[in-house]
Design a protein around this motif. Sequence first.
Motif, mmCIF file in Angstrom:
data_model
loop_
_atom_site.group_PDB
_atom_site.id
_atom_site.type_symbol
_atom_site.label_atom_id
_atom_site.label_comp_id
_atom_site.label_asym_id
_atom_site.label_seq_id
_atom_site.Cartn_x
_atom_site.Cartn_y
_atom_site.Cartn_z
ATOM 1 N N THR A 1 -23.233 -14.313 43.725
ATOM 2 C CA THR A 1 -24.558 -14.920 43.636
ATOM 3 C C THR A 1 -24.416 -16.435 43.566
ATOM 4 O OG1 THR A 1 -25.419 -13.003 42.438
ATOM 5 C CG2 THR A 1 -26.714 -15.026 42.345
ATOM 6 N N ILE A 2 -25.109 -17.123 44.457
ATOM 7 C CA ILE A 2 -25.111 -18.581 44.432
ATOM 8 C C ILE A 2 -26.397 -19.048 43.759
ATOM 9 C CG2 ILE A 2 -26.150 -18.786 46.735
ATOM 10 C CD1 ILE A 2 -24.367 -21.266 47.166
ATOM 11 N N SER A 3 -26.271 -20.054 42.936
ATOM 12 C CA SER A 3 -27.442 -20.587 42.240
ATOM 13 C C SER A 3 -27.223 -22.079 41.987
ATOM 14 C CB SER A 3 -27.676 -19.853 40.917
ATOM 15 O OG SER A 3 -26.574 -20.045 40.043
ATOM 16 N N ARG A 4 -28.236 -22.741 41.482
ATOM 17 C CA ARG A 4 -28.085 -24.169 41.217
ATOM 18 C C ARG A 4 -28.830 -24.548 39.950
ATOM 19 N NH1 ARG A 4 -32.427 -23.854 44.540
ATOM 20 N NH2 ARG A 4 -34.150 -25.207 43.944
ATOM 21 N N ASP A 5 -28.395 -25.649 39.362
ATOM 22 C CA ASP A 5 -29.062 -26.242 38.211
ATOM 23 C C ASP A 5 -29.381 -27.675 38.606
ATOM 24 O OD1 ASP A 5 -29.730 -27.567 35.833
ATOM 25 O OD2 ASP A 5 -28.447 -26.264 34.642
ATOM 26 N N ASN A 6 -30.643 -27.921 38.942
ATOM 27 C CA ASN A 6 -31.025 -29.247 39.434
ATOM 28 C C ASN A 6 -30.769 -30.329 38.396
ATOM 29 O OD1 ASN A 6 -31.984 -27.525 41.404
ATOM 30 N ND2 ASN A 6 -33.794 -28.746 41.805
#
Length: 122
Positions: free
Chosen positions: A69-74
């Motif tokens: 799973t790819i995700s981001r934390d802006n």
Amino acid sequence: QVQLVESGGGLAQVGGSLRLSCAASERPFSNNVIGWFRQAPGKEREFVAAIRWNSITTLYADSVKGRFTISRDNAKNTVYLQMNNLKFEDTAVYYCAATTKWRAVEYEYDYWGQGTQVTVSS
């Protein structure tokens, strides 16, 4: 020039999990895409996953779909790759990279990190 730094690699058992991080030196532009690639010994580098910086749109290679799973934390300018149910064939150096093109191929990525080693053992 954006600098990307990967971390979180290491040794994991088959069926185990690891989470990779890709920290950007500055906030990516809203149209940026961050991708993860990997290169196993003796093989060419291959695409793993990608995410748009300004939306939840994601893309996965078939070999990792349902496990990674790819995700981001802006707020942290960081993209993650959560890797579950690891297999021997996931052993590789993992790289993150940045581009402005969705569904870009490898040579269309402009900035690359130095890579982090992931080794899966029994």
